[in-house]
Scaffold this active site. Sequence first.
Site, PDB file in Angstrom:
ATOM      1  N   HIS A  60      62.370  37.771  46.123  1.00 35.65           N
ATOM      2  CA  HIS A  60      62.447  36.372  45.662  1.00 35.65           C
ATOM      3  C   HIS A  60      63.199  36.299  44.332  1.00 35.65           C
ATOM      4  O   HIS A  60      62.609  36.424  43.260  1.00 35.65           O
ATOM      5  CB  HIS A  60      61.031  35.798  45.531  1.00 35.65           C
ATOM      6  CG  HIS A  60      61.014  34.332  45.243  1.00 35.65           C
ATOM      7  ND1 HIS A  60      59.910  33.549  45.484  1.00 35.65           N
ATOM      8  CD2 HIS A  60      61.947  33.489  44.740  1.00 35.65           C
ATOM      9  CE1 HIS A  60      60.167  32.297  45.138  1.00 35.65           C
ATOM     10  NE2 HIS A  60      61.398  32.234  44.667  1.00 35.65           N
ATOM     11  N   HIS A  62      66.601  34.307  42.261  1.00 33.68           N
ATOM     12  CA  HIS A  62      67.619  33.250  42.209  1.00 33.68           C
ATOM     13  C   HIS A  62      68.831  33.807  41.466  1.00 33.68           C
ATOM     14  O   HIS A  62      68.757  34.068  40.267  1.00 33.68           O
ATOM     15  CB  HIS A  62      67.068  32.012  41.499  1.00 33.68           C
ATOM     16  CG  HIS A  62      65.915  31.391  42.230  1.00 33.68           C
ATOM     17  ND1 HIS A  62      66.078  30.414  43.182  1.00 33.68           N
ATOM     18  CD2 HIS A  62      64.579  31.646  42.191  1.00 33.68           C
ATOM     19  CE1 HIS A  62      64.893  30.078  43.678  1.00 33.68           C
ATOM     20  NE2 HIS A  62      63.958  30.809  43.097  1.00 33.68           N
ATOM     21  N   LEU A  63      69.916  34.013  42.206  1.00 35.00           N
ATOM     22  CA  LEU A  63      71.124  34.583  41.596  1.00 35.00           C
ATOM     23  C   LEU A  63      72.076  33.500  41.089  1.00 35.00           C
ATOM     24  O   LEU A  63      73.048  33.797  40.407  1.00 35.00           O
ATOM     25  CB  LEU A  63      71.841  35.508  42.579  1.00 35.00           C
ATOM     26  CG  LEU A  63      71.096  36.811  42.926  1.00 35.00           C
ATOM     27  CD1 LEU A  63      71.869  37.606  43.985  1.00 35.00           C
ATOM     28  CD2 LEU A  63      70.877  37.677  41.683  1.00 35.00           C
ATOM     29  N   ASN A  94      68.907  27.932  46.860  1.00 34.17           N
ATOM     30  CA  ASN A  94      69.099  26.691  46.083  1.00 34.17           C
ATOM     31  C   ASN A  94      70.247  26.824  45.092  1.00 34.17           C
ATOM     32  O   ASN A  94      70.104  26.628  43.894  1.00 34.17           O
ATOM     33  CB  ASN A  94      67.814  26.266  45.377  1.00 34.17           C
ATOM     34  CG  ASN A  94      67.274  27.309  44.424  1.00 34.17           C
ATOM     35  OD1 ASN A  94      67.551  28.499  44.575  1.00 34.17           O
ATOM     36  ND2 ASN A  94      66.518  26.888  43.429  1.00 34.17           N
ATOM     37  N   HIS A 179      57.924  27.280  49.650  1.00 32.66           N
ATOM     38  CA  HIS A 179      57.448  26.970  48.302  1.00 32.66           C
ATOM     39  C   HIS A 179      56.363  25.910  48.513  1.00 32.66           C
ATOM     40  O   HIS A 179      56.675  24.764  48.821  1.00 32.66           O
ATOM     41  CB  HIS A 179      58.631  26.449  47.478  1.00 32.66           C
ATOM     42  CG  HIS A 179      58.278  25.781  46.197  1.00 32.66           C
ATOM     43  ND1 HIS A 179      58.698  26.249  44.976  1.00 32.66           N
ATOM     44  CD2 HIS A 179      57.560  24.658  45.936  1.00 32.66           C
ATOM     45  CE1 HIS A 179      58.254  25.446  44.013  1.00 32.66           C
ATOM     46  NE2 HIS A 179      57.549  24.469  44.571  1.00 32.66           N
ATOM     47  N   HIS A 232      55.357  32.837  45.930  1.00 33.43           N
ATOM     48  CA  HIS A 232      54.651  32.693  44.644  1.00 33.43           C
ATOM     49  C   HIS A 232      53.274  32.014  44.713  1.00 33.43           C
ATOM     50  O   HIS A 232      53.076  30.918  44.190  1.00 33.43           O
ATOM     51  CB  HIS A 232      55.533  31.987  43.603  1.00 33.43           C
ATOM     52  CG  HIS A 232      56.295  30.773  44.073  1.00 33.43           C
ATOM     53  ND1 HIS A 232      55.719  29.760  44.799  1.00 33.43           N
ATOM     54  CD2 HIS A 232      57.586  30.409  43.882  1.00 33.43           C
ATOM     55  CE1 HIS A 232      56.628  28.835  45.044  1.00 33.43           C
ATOM     56  NE2 HIS A 232      57.770  29.216  44.498  1.00 33.43           N
ATOM     57  N   ASN A 278      57.075  26.809  38.021  1.00 35.38           N
ATOM     58  CA  ASN A 278      56.500  26.097  39.143  1.00 35.38           C
ATOM     59  C   ASN A 278      56.402  27.037  40.345  1.00 35.38           C
ATOM     60  O   ASN A 278      57.424  27.496  40.813  1.00 35.38           O
ATOM     61  CB  ASN A 278      57.380  24.888  39.488  1.00 35.38           C
ATOM     62  CG  ASN A 278      56.720  23.985  40.508  1.00 35.38           C
ATOM     63  OD1 ASN A 278      55.532  24.122  40.790  1.00 35.38           O
ATOM     64  ND2 ASN A 278      57.492  23.081  41.079  1.00 35.38           N
ATOM     65  N   ASP A 305      60.425  35.872  41.544  1.00 34.41           N
ATOM     66  CA  ASP A 305      60.917  34.499  41.397  1.00 34.41           C
ATOM     67  C   ASP A 305      61.820  34.416  40.155  1.00 34.41           C
ATOM     68  O   ASP A 305      61.742  33.465  39.371  1.00 34.41           O
ATOM     69  CB  ASP A 305      59.763  33.485  41.311  1.00 34.41           C
ATOM     70  CG  ASP A 305      60.256  32.049  41.497  1.00 34.41           C
ATOM     71  OD1 ASP A 305      61.441  31.852  41.819  1.00 34.41           O
ATOM     72  OD2 ASP A 305      59.439  31.119  41.305  1.00 34.41           O
ATOM     73  N   PHE A 323      61.883  24.340  35.102  1.00 32.05           N
ATOM     74  CA  PHE A 323      60.854  25.323  35.454  1.00 32.05           C
ATOM     75  C   PHE A 323      61.488  26.697  35.671  1.00 32.05           C
ATOM     76  O   PHE A 323      62.589  26.789  36.200  1.00 32.05           O
ATOM     77  CB  PHE A 323      60.178  24.909  36.764  1.00 32.05           C
ATOM     78  CG  PHE A 323      59.323  23.677  36.680  1.00 32.05           C
ATOM     79  CD1 PHE A 323      58.036  23.753  36.159  1.00 32.05           C
ATOM     80  CD2 PHE A 323      59.782  22.450  37.151  1.00 32.05           C
ATOM     81  CE1 PHE A 323      57.229  22.617  36.101  1.00 32.05           C
ATOM     82  CE2 PHE A 323      58.979  21.317  37.097  1.00 32.05           C
ATOM     83  CZ  PHE A 323      57.697  21.388  36.575  1.00 32.05           C
TER      84      PHE A 323
END
Length: 425
Positions: A60, A62-63, A94, A179, A232, A278, A305, A323
């Site tokens: 998990h 986010h790149l 996202n 999520h 998460h 979050n 995350d 967040f």
Amino acid sequence: MPRILIQNGRVIDPSQAMDRVTNLLVEDGKIAAYDATPTEQDEIIDAAGKIVAPGLIDMHVHLREPGREEDERIATGTAAALAGGFSSVACCPNTDPPIDSQGTVEFIQHQAALADNCNVFVIACVSKNREGKELAEIGQLVEAGAVAVSDDGAPVFDAELMRRAFEYCLMFDIPVANHAEILELTKHGVMHEGTTSLVLGLGGIPAAAEDVMVSRDIALAEATGGRLHIMHVSSGGSTHVIRRAKRRGVRVTAEVTPHHFTLTDECLRTFDSNFKMNPPLRGQGHVDACIEALQDGTIDVIATDHAPHAKEKKMQELDRAPFGIVGLETALGLVVTRLVEPGHLDWSTALAKLTINPARVLGIPKGTLAVGADADVTIIDPEARWTVEPAEFRSKSTNTPFAGWELKGRAAVVIVGGRVKFKRG
Ligand SMILES: [Zn+2]
Ligand SMILES: [Zn+2]
């Protein structure tokens, strides 16, 4: 490619129930043999006093690329992964544009190949444009290499869409990762709803917002036979529902982040936006429930995350700051310091949640040091004491609540596909 002999390390490989001191030979990018004797041509890595584990996997991350290169790039995020001990990451959709087309999946794979750091697996969108209205072309996304689907950043709020995602993904045996958040319950929320949010006068995010969505998703997974992965987990209520669902045989897996087993909502008293994420940091009872769920296998995976945000965004006042926090470079130290050292988890159980378990959730041939497997190896110095210095992060962003923390345990060497990709100097 030279042969690499990793000498005298304590090999802990939960996939083979292995925990013993041995010499591990890597050849042609694969795990070649145990108890090997060195030859003159071998590159020797002395692992005495160290733990030799399957390459860690963070499912998990986010790149941010494409679209938010001011926060992170694939090259910097994967460099951060290596420094944190991860040989593989799975990145969330996202981005801008979101990962809802074959072209975007291929773009990420191409950038990851150019960066040539760790392996990057792609989690694609559940819905077109992540709008939650229409299913994305999941078949095409899987064909392009997507290993799971999720609209993370946001929940799949439409129950009918979620149901159809489960049904559709059954064809490919991939999980729908959600999520879990009921948006009607979290409007204007900044932190966990409880005594502290009342005292501070900050908008609350109730645990029920998570519990209700987890319950809905489990019911839909049970009804369809689909595979659910809950991202998460942060509330005690979720852990109870997941535990009962697993006992009934529902195909549900779950992950928890290092910050959710380490920090509480009390941290928000500083009004530091690096404690804003979050789902939010919750009370000690929730933290204890997450640790218990890690212990009894209710929670299968530890994932970060990793959510980089450029300084100017995170520097805003608490209400306006985005967040999320970075996590790749502190995760292993927090696992060792907060779970292994206090005796909550033994090494093998902790490593399973960072290796074979996420590999199984994603259905990827990783997370094992079995002979013949890809030679992804993480050598950990379990005694290394170090201080978290955000200025030294490989990540493009430094939004961490752990700056200045003293941690124990750190990656010393990371091998990806038989090549040494990271060595701490
Ligand atoms: Zn999320
Ligand atoms: Zn996320």
